[in-house]
Design a protein around this motif. Structure first.
Motif, PDB file in Angstrom:
ATOM      1  N   GLU A 162      13.101  27.457  86.063  1.00  0.00           N
ATOM      2  CA  GLU A 162      14.308  28.270  85.968  1.00  0.00           C
ATOM      3  C   GLU A 162      15.500  27.364  86.189  1.00  0.00           C
ATOM      4  O   GLU A 162      15.382  26.318  86.826  1.00  0.00           O
ATOM      5  CB  GLU A 162      14.311  29.357  87.048  1.00  0.00           C
ATOM      6  CG  GLU A 162      13.313  30.453  86.815  1.00  0.00           C
ATOM      7  CD  GLU A 162      13.478  31.556  87.839  1.00  0.00           C
ATOM      8  OE1 GLU A 162      14.613  31.818  88.280  1.00  0.00           O
ATOM      9  OE2 GLU A 162      12.459  32.152  88.197  1.00  0.00           O
ATOM     10  N   TRP A 163      16.635  27.783  85.662  1.00  0.00           N
ATOM     11  CA  TRP A 163      17.865  27.034  85.929  1.00  0.00           C
ATOM     12  C   TRP A 163      19.029  27.996  85.913  1.00  0.00           C
ATOM     13  O   TRP A 163      18.923  29.105  85.408  1.00  0.00           O
ATOM     14  CB  TRP A 163      18.056  25.888  84.933  1.00  0.00           C
ATOM     15  CG  TRP A 163      18.320  26.334  83.515  1.00  0.00           C
ATOM     16  CD1 TRP A 163      17.380  26.736  82.599  1.00  0.00           C
ATOM     17  CD2 TRP A 163      19.580  26.432  82.865  1.00  0.00           C
ATOM     18  NE1 TRP A 163      17.986  27.072  81.429  1.00  0.00           N
ATOM     19  CE2 TRP A 163      19.347  26.893  81.551  1.00  0.00           C
ATOM     20  CE3 TRP A 163      20.893  26.180  83.251  1.00  0.00           C
ATOM     21  CZ2 TRP A 163      20.367  27.098  80.645  1.00  0.00           C
ATOM     22  CZ3 TRP A 163      21.907  26.383  82.328  1.00  0.00           C
ATOM     23  CH2 TRP A 163      21.626  26.835  81.040  1.00  0.00           C
ATOM     24  N   GLN A 164      20.122  27.572  86.517  1.00  0.00           N
ATOM     25  CA  GLN A 164      21.349  28.356  86.509  1.00  0.00           C
ATOM     26  C   GLN A 164      22.506  27.399  86.271  1.00  0.00           C
ATOM     27  O   GLN A 164      22.399  26.208  86.540  1.00  0.00           O
ATOM     28  CB  GLN A 164      21.541  29.121  87.808  1.00  0.00           C
ATOM     29  CG  GLN A 164      21.829  28.263  89.017  1.00  0.00           C
ATOM     30  CD  GLN A 164      21.967  29.079  90.289  1.00  0.00           C
ATOM     31  OE1 GLN A 164      21.909  30.297  90.276  1.00  0.00           O
ATOM     32  NE2 GLN A 164      22.148  28.410  91.407  1.00  0.00           N
ATOM     33  N   ASP A 176      22.117  37.798  83.269  1.00  0.00           N
ATOM     34  CA  ASP A 176      22.049  38.451  81.969  1.00  0.00           C
ATOM     35  C   ASP A 176      21.190  39.706  82.125  1.00  0.00           C
ATOM     36  O   ASP A 176      20.038  39.611  82.545  1.00  0.00           O
ATOM     37  CB  ASP A 176      21.417  37.490  80.966  1.00  0.00           C
ATOM     38  CG  ASP A 176      21.296  38.056  79.566  1.00  0.00           C
ATOM     39  OD1 ASP A 176      21.506  39.273  79.368  1.00  0.00           O
ATOM     40  OD2 ASP A 176      20.980  37.276  78.657  1.00  0.00           O
ATOM     41  N   PRO A 177      21.724  40.886  81.813  1.00  0.00           N
ATOM     42  CA  PRO A 177      20.917  42.101  81.989  1.00  0.00           C
ATOM     43  C   PRO A 177      19.667  42.126  81.123  1.00  0.00           C
ATOM     44  O   PRO A 177      18.714  42.832  81.445  1.00  0.00           O
ATOM     45  CB  PRO A 177      21.871  43.232  81.627  1.00  0.00           C
ATOM     46  CG  PRO A 177      23.004  42.613  80.918  1.00  0.00           C
ATOM     47  CD  PRO A 177      23.055  41.162  81.311  1.00  0.00           C
ATOM     48  N   THR A 178      19.642  41.332  80.053  1.00  0.00           N
ATOM     49  CA  THR A 178      18.444  41.276  79.200  1.00  0.00           C
ATOM     50  C   THR A 178      17.424  40.274  79.722  1.00  0.00           C
ATOM     51  O   THR A 178      16.282  40.266  79.275  1.00  0.00           O
ATOM     52  CB  THR A 178      18.805  40.880  77.759  1.00  0.00           C
ATOM     53  OG1 THR A 178      19.205  39.503  77.726  1.00  0.00           O
ATOM     54  CG2 THR A 178      19.897  41.769  77.189  1.00  0.00           C
ATOM     55  N   LEU A 205      24.473  32.539  86.472  1.00  0.00           N
ATOM     56  CA  LEU A 205      25.651  31.760  86.822  1.00  0.00           C
ATOM     57  C   LEU A 205      25.935  31.955  88.299  1.00  0.00           C
ATOM     58  O   LEU A 205      25.870  33.083  88.803  1.00  0.00           O
ATOM     59  CB  LEU A 205      26.872  32.208  86.017  1.00  0.00           C
ATOM     60  CG  LEU A 205      26.974  31.708  84.587  1.00  0.00           C
ATOM     61  CD1 LEU A 205      26.032  32.473  83.686  1.00  0.00           C
ATOM     62  CD2 LEU A 205      28.384  31.835  84.092  1.00  0.00           C
ATOM     63  N   TRP A 206      26.236  30.855  88.978  1.00  0.00           N
ATOM     64  CA  TRP A 206      26.630  30.910  90.384  1.00  0.00           C
ATOM     65  C   TRP A 206      28.011  30.305  90.493  1.00  0.00           C
ATOM     66  O   TRP A 206      28.240  29.169  90.066  1.00  0.00           O
ATOM     67  CB  TRP A 206      25.651  30.158  91.275  1.00  0.00           C
ATOM     68  CG  TRP A 206      26.072  30.104  92.721  1.00  0.00           C
ATOM     69  CD1 TRP A 206      26.712  31.078  93.423  1.00  0.00           C
ATOM     70  CD2 TRP A 206      25.890  29.022  93.633  1.00  0.00           C
ATOM     71  NE1 TRP A 206      26.936  30.684  94.720  1.00  0.00           N
ATOM     72  CE2 TRP A 206      26.435  29.413  94.874  1.00  0.00           C
ATOM     73  CE3 TRP A 206      25.312  27.775  93.529  1.00  0.00           C
ATOM     74  CZ2 TRP A 206      26.431  28.590  95.986  1.00  0.00           C
ATOM     75  CZ3 TRP A 206      25.299  26.957  94.640  1.00  0.00           C
ATOM     76  CH2 TRP A 206      25.858  27.366  95.849  1.00  0.00           C
TER      77      TRP A 206
END
Length: 147
Positions: A2-4, A62-64, A70-71
């Motif tokens: 995972e990444w942000q 993202d709701p999807t 994003l932080w």
């Protein structure tokens, strides 16, 4: 993996409000067992004086589930140089869409973003190469493009 995407800023709540609307994202809920991000931060040893006021909602998702989180990380300094990384909001449809139609789509998105707090820096209009984009800044001056 995972990444942000982490964006340094002075006022996370201001950018969360802007980018949630710009990206059609939503604030990320605090982890289970914590009613707010503020409570989560306090539970993990972050001093209250570092948190300021409010519930510390500083993250978007993202709701999807398709896009990255994003932080908005609070930092003491103001932005002083051009971004080395920026976001492109791709609304034009790509080169398979006629340039005039892409220009209309881009301009309509710019018209939606400006009242939210974006500022237009300028257009990149290169009809010979079939390119049209508008460069903007968010409420803290971070550059992004609508293409």
């Amino acid at each position: 993996m995972e990444w942000q995407l982490v964006i340094d800023c002075r006022e996370p709540s201001r950018l969360v409000a802007f980018w949630a609307q710009a990206l059609r994202y939503r604030p990320q809920p605090a982890p289970d067992g914590h009613p707010t991000w503020r409570e989560w931060y306090l539970a993990h040893g972050v001093p209250a004086e570092e948190l300021g006021e409010g519930d510390c909602a500083d993250r978007l998702e993202d709701p999807t589930g398709a896009g990255p989180r994003l932080w908005f990380q609070p930092v003491p300094e103001v932005k002083s140089l051009k971004n080395r990384l920026h976001i492109d909001l791709k609304v034009g449809g790509g080169r398979g869409v006629p340039l005039a139609e892409r220009r209309e789509r881009v301009d309509a998105e710019v018209d939606r973003l400006v009242p939210l707090g974006a500022a237009v820096l300028g257009a990149m209009d290169d009809p010979e190469n079939g390119h049209y984009a508008v460069q903007l800044t968010d409420p803290e001056g971070n550059e992004f493009c609508v293409v």
